[in-house]
Design a protein around this motif. Structure first.
Motif, PDB file in Angstrom:
ATOM      1  N   LYS A  70      -0.852   3.641   1.521  1.00 35.68           N
ATOM      2  CA  LYS A  70      -0.636   3.356   3.217  1.00 35.68           C
ATOM      3  C   LYS A  70       0.926   3.548   3.380  1.00 35.68           C
ATOM      4  O   LYS A  70       1.625   2.780   4.059  1.00 35.68           O
ATOM      5  CB  LYS A  70      -0.971   1.920   3.639  1.00 35.68           C
ATOM      6  N   GLY A  71       1.557   4.594   3.105  1.00 36.76           N
ATOM      7  CA  GLY A  71       2.903   5.003   3.432  1.00 36.76           C
ATOM      8  C   GLY A  71       4.090   4.134   2.648  1.00 36.76           C
ATOM      9  O   GLY A  71       5.292   4.425   2.809  1.00 36.76           O
ATOM     10  N   LYS A  72       3.784   3.277   1.996  1.00 34.33           N
ATOM     11  CA  LYS A  72       4.770   2.450   0.991  1.00 34.33           C
ATOM     12  C   LYS A  72       4.601   2.951  -0.264  1.00 34.33           C
ATOM     13  O   LYS A  72       3.641   3.548  -0.655  1.00 34.33           O
ATOM     14  CB  LYS A  72       4.488   1.053   1.248  1.00 34.33           C
ATOM     15  N   HIS A  73       5.407   2.786  -1.189  1.00 33.86           N
ATOM     16  CA  HIS A  73       5.511   2.887  -2.520  1.00 33.86           C
ATOM     17  C   HIS A  73       5.214   1.650  -3.185  1.00 33.86           C
ATOM     18  O   HIS A  73       5.861   0.585  -2.775  1.00 33.86           O
ATOM     19  CB  HIS A  73       6.711   3.613  -3.251  1.00 33.86           C
ATOM     20  N   ILE A  74       4.430   1.642  -4.284  1.00 32.80           N
ATOM     21  CA  ILE A  74       4.181   0.218  -5.064  1.00 32.80           C
ATOM     22  C   ILE A  74       4.468   0.506  -6.394  1.00 32.80           C
ATOM     23  O   ILE A  74       3.922   1.325  -6.966  1.00 32.80           O
ATOM     24  CB  ILE A  74       2.552  -0.082  -5.187  1.00 32.80           C
ATOM     25  N   LEU A  75       5.270  -0.245  -7.078  1.00 34.06           N
ATOM     26  CA  LEU A  75       5.435  -0.354  -8.322  1.00 34.06           C
ATOM     27  C   LEU A  75       4.682  -1.680  -8.833  1.00 34.06           C
ATOM     28  O   LEU A  75       5.225  -2.851  -8.477  1.00 34.06           O
ATOM     29  CB  LEU A  75       7.251  -0.798  -8.526  1.00 34.06           C
ATOM     30  N   LEU A  76       3.806  -1.244  -9.653  1.00 33.99           N
ATOM     31  CA  LEU A  76       2.697  -2.094 -10.178  1.00 33.99           C
ATOM     32  C   LEU A  76       3.245  -2.526 -11.807  1.00 33.99           C
ATOM     33  O   LEU A  76       3.251  -1.255 -12.252  1.00 33.99           O
ATOM     34  CB  LEU A  76       1.295  -1.680  -9.939  1.00 33.99           C
ATOM     35  N   MET A  77       3.307  -3.608 -12.120  1.00 38.63           N
ATOM     36  CA  MET A  77       3.595  -3.829 -13.519  1.00 38.63           C
ATOM     37  C   MET A  77       3.412  -5.104 -14.257  1.00 38.63           C
ATOM     38  O   MET A  77       3.007  -5.996 -13.509  1.00 38.63           O
ATOM     39  CB  MET A  77       5.175  -3.353 -13.979  1.00 38.63           C
ATOM     40  N   GLN A 116       2.259 -11.928 -16.782  1.00 36.98           N
ATOM     41  CA  GLN A 116       1.600 -11.739 -15.431  1.00 36.98           C
ATOM     42  C   GLN A 116       1.485 -10.005 -15.001  1.00 36.98           C
ATOM     43  O   GLN A 116       1.923  -9.363 -15.759  1.00 36.98           O
ATOM     44  CB  GLN A 116       2.812 -12.020 -14.329  1.00 36.98           C
ATOM     45  N   THR A 117       0.941  -9.860 -14.115  1.00 36.63           N
ATOM     46  CA  THR A 117       0.560  -8.445 -13.317  1.00 36.63           C
ATOM     47  C   THR A 117       0.773  -8.532 -11.795  1.00 36.63           C
ATOM     48  O   THR A 117       0.331  -9.496 -11.400  1.00 36.63           O
ATOM     49  CB  THR A 117      -0.692  -7.868 -13.892  1.00 36.63           C
ATOM     50  N   GLY A 118       1.551  -7.842 -11.219  1.00 38.13           N
ATOM     51  CA  GLY A 118       1.968  -7.878 -10.108  1.00 38.13           C
ATOM     52  C   GLY A 118       2.638  -6.759  -9.610  1.00 38.13           C
ATOM     53  O   GLY A 118       3.021  -5.560 -10.291  1.00 38.13           O
ATOM     54  N   TYR A 119       3.288  -6.814  -8.319  1.00 40.50           N
ATOM     55  CA  TYR A 119       3.770  -5.433  -7.643  1.00 40.50           C
ATOM     56  C   TYR A 119       4.885  -5.827  -6.528  1.00 40.50           C
ATOM     57  O   TYR A 119       5.003  -7.038  -6.197  1.00 40.50           O
ATOM     58  CB  TYR A 119       2.392  -4.912  -6.996  1.00 40.50           C
ATOM     59  N   ILE A 120       5.655  -4.773  -6.503  1.00 39.08           N
ATOM     60  CA  ILE A 120       6.804  -4.904  -5.657  1.00 39.08           C
ATOM     61  C   ILE A 120       6.512  -3.935  -4.637  1.00 39.08           C
ATOM     62  O   ILE A 120       6.110  -2.638  -4.940  1.00 39.08           O
ATOM     63  CB  ILE A 120       7.915  -4.530  -6.373  1.00 39.08           C
ATOM     64  N   ILE A 121       6.560  -3.984  -3.379  1.00 36.81           N
ATOM     65  CA  ILE A 121       6.249  -3.202  -2.308  1.00 36.81           C
ATOM     66  C   ILE A 121       7.685  -2.597  -1.854  1.00 36.81           C
ATOM     67  O   ILE A 121       8.664  -3.155  -1.797  1.00 36.81           O
ATOM     68  CB  ILE A 121       5.677  -3.566  -1.132  1.00 36.81           C
ATOM     69  N   GLY A 122       7.815  -1.232  -1.702  1.00 41.30           N
ATOM     70  CA  GLY A 122       9.196  -0.554  -1.219  1.00 41.30           C
ATOM     71  C   GLY A 122       8.844   0.710  -0.792  1.00 41.30           C
ATOM     72  O   GLY A 122       8.034   1.208  -0.571  1.00 41.30           O
ATOM     73  N   SER A 123      10.042   1.426  -0.752  1.00 40.59           N
ATOM     74  CA  SER A 123       9.858   2.890  -0.212  1.00 40.59           C
ATOM     75  C   SER A 123      10.888   3.616  -1.277  1.00 40.59           C
ATOM     76  O   SER A 123      11.704   3.273  -1.949  1.00 40.59           O
ATOM     77  CB  SER A 123      10.772   3.086   1.023  1.00 40.59           C
ATOM     78  N   PHE A 124      10.383   4.820  -1.661  1.00 38.94           N
ATOM     79  CA  PHE A 124      10.870   5.737  -2.657  1.00 38.94           C
ATOM     80  C   PHE A 124      11.300   7.049  -1.914  1.00 38.94           C
ATOM     81  O   PHE A 124      10.662   7.691  -1.303  1.00 38.94           O
ATOM     82  CB  PHE A 124      10.000   5.935  -3.763  1.00 38.94           C
ATOM     83  N   ASN A 125      12.361   7.628  -2.444  1.00 35.82           N
ATOM     84  CA  ASN A 125      12.801   8.991  -2.008  1.00 35.82           C
ATOM     85  C   ASN A 125      12.843  10.030  -3.243  1.00 35.82           C
ATOM     86  O   ASN A 125      13.596   9.558  -4.412  1.00 35.82           O
ATOM     87  CB  ASN A 125      14.184   8.860  -1.474  1.00 35.82           C
TER      88      ASN A 125
END
Ligand code: FRU
Length: 481
Positions: free
Chosen positions: A234-241, A258-267
């Motif tokens: 949905k237009g964002k980048h997700i770093l899942l780890m 744990q397993t989780g994610y950071i929402i951000g933007s990527f260029n």
């Protein structure tokens, strides 16, 4: 002469590998008959015999979904890693294929799969034991298949021999394509033991260029980040780890890892990932780790190991241990990823066991499997007791309107989280012979926990209010043991 002897050596290696593969398949066939079926799952992928951990190589190739997994066939505990292999037309019905990768000088640790020119390419971590501190080393290998069944390791392995800082913890490549390039993220750590994710790119999957560190622990995010995944949603980048070494904080981070994610933007020009929403767990249950996603038909699907490091596996005495969760579809709304069972899960509904009010103390009897859709008045308490019909496997699912928390209490071991329904207020509960998955509403909050009932399941309404419940018996979608 040198060339011929090289050809001969490669040929000999291939023959040896195919002998080893045939022997292994015969061993699995024979051992399968010794499995005690009591906790065997009916619609979750599990190893035919022996041990399973992470999902690997989740991909779509020649009309089918492929899923590989960390596999040790010879004992119900972790050992030198192989890649087990299953395929499915729909992410629900799975059939086994021969073990795809066998360890040689290297253990075949986690990795991913991509399709290049009609070839299914696996990229995985070769974990080697060494005789100098820290007594292991990790590099990245490739393996190829033109039929999606038989895999040959690349002769030029390794394709990525070391991390930029030389750290031996350098694993779990997740590859994808963007434009002309292949990209890969890898889990690793800094010299002072902080987890990080490295980004590389390549034009041919063989020679790789290091680009950037797209995420790094400042310390409180743990000492190692395993199984990274990086994708657009949905237009964002997700770093899942899967970070190791996070300290529990109140209700959060209560599992071993744990397993989780950071929402951000990527260029894609600066290779910089800018976090916008900090780390959140993606599933709040007891047994959920090492996720992997793939995109198909515009949907992002996720699978996870339905397990955890350093916890008991009561099924290990039965000849197997570990499983996969059910497959989920991801969505992003606001600051949160929503996780829903894939659509095709409804095709498992075989028989309606209950449809109507479940008054206080009413009981629903289920056999080994069930799906329940439960609706209650969220301004009042809800409590469902789920347990084995002959004892064992007791879980209490609760809603506390005062703190607006959903609680999964597995014999006193509590996981809980706030829930703000975005739309639907239904709890969708999946029960299998030794597991429970609870999806709240649109998938804002999900819990995945292994639970071990004796016999079938009993669901009791302990709420002061009557609940609306539809319950189905689910059919089998993985092979019988
Ligand atoms: C995650 C993990 C990976 C590794 C694999 C080994 O559970 O530790 O980092 O590749 O398992 O089986």
């Amino acid at each position: 002469v040198v060339f011929l002897s090289l050809v001969a050596t490669v040929h000999l290696k291939t023959v040896k590998q195919s002998d080893a593969k045939a022997e292994l398949e015969a061993y699995i066939e024979e051992k399968k008959s010794e499995i005690n079926p009591r906790y065997r799952l009916h619609y979750h992928v599990a190893p035919p015999v022996g041990w399973m951990n992470d999902p690997n190589g989740f991909s779509y190739y020649k009309g089918e979904y492929h899923l590989f997994y960390q596999f040790y066939p010879y004992e119900s505990k972790w050992g030198p890693m192989h890649w087990g292999h299953v395929v499915s037309p729909n992410l629900v019905d799975w059939r086994p294929l021969p073990t795809a990768l066998l360890p040689e000088e290297e253990m075949c640790f986690s990795g991913s799969a991509v399709v290049k020119d009609d070839t299914l390419v696996l990229m995985y971590t070769a974990h080697e034991i060494t005789d100098v501190e820290p007594f292991f080393n990790e590099t990245q290998y490739l393996a190829f298949s033109d039929d999606g069944v038989v895999f040959e390791k690349y002769e030029g392995n390794p394709v990525l021999p070391s991390a930029p800082n030389g750290n031996p913890d350098f694993r779990d490549p997740k590859v994808w394509k963007h434009g002309d390039h292949w990209y890969v993220v890898l889990g690793s750590k800094t010299d002072d033991e902080r987890g990080r994710v490295l980004l590389y790119r390549s034009l041919d999957l063989i020679s790789w260029e290091f680009l950037s560190v797209i995420g790094e622990s400042t310390g409180e995010m743990g000492y190692m980040w395993e199984c990274p995944d990086f994708f657009k949603l949905k237009g964002k980048h997700i770093l899942l780890m899967s970070p190791q070494g996070m300290t529990p904080q109140g209700d959060r981070y209560k599992n071993t890892h744990q397993t989780g994610y950071i929402i951000g933007s990527f260029n894609y020009e600066t290779f910089e990932f800018v976090p916008e929403v900090s780390f959140q767990e993606i599933d709040f249950g007891h047994d959920f780790y090492a996720t992997q996603t793939t995109e198909e038909d515009g949907n992002r699907y996720l699978i996870a190991w339905f397990g955890m490091w350093d916890v008991p596996y009561p099924e290990d005495v039965d000849g197997w241990a570990g499983a996969m969760t059910i497959f989920r579809e991801l969505d992003l709304v606001g600051n949160r990823i929503l996780m829903k069972p894939v659509e095709a899960m409804t095709s498992l509904r075989e028989e309606t066991v209950w449809d109507g009010k479940l008054a206080e103390n009413d009981v629903i009897q289920l056999d080994k499997t069930g799906e329940l859709l439960v609706t209650g008045d969220l301004s009042q308490n809800i409590e469902l007791e789920i347990k084995g019909s002959n004892g064992g496997g007791q879980v209490s699912l609760r809603w506390d309107p005062q703190v607006r928390k959903v609680v999964v209490d597995r014999e006193g071991d509590v996981r809980q989280v706030e829930w703000l329904p975005l739309g639907s207020e239904v709890w969708r509960i999946f029960l299998d012979a030794s597991s429970l998955e609870l999806f709240c509403g649109e998938g804002e909050v999900v819990f995945s926990s292994r639970v071990y009932p004796d016999g079938g399941w009993q669901v009791v309404n302990l709420s002061p209010q009557a609940l609306d419940v539809v319950a189905y018996k689910l059919r089998r979608s993985v092979p019988e043991p």
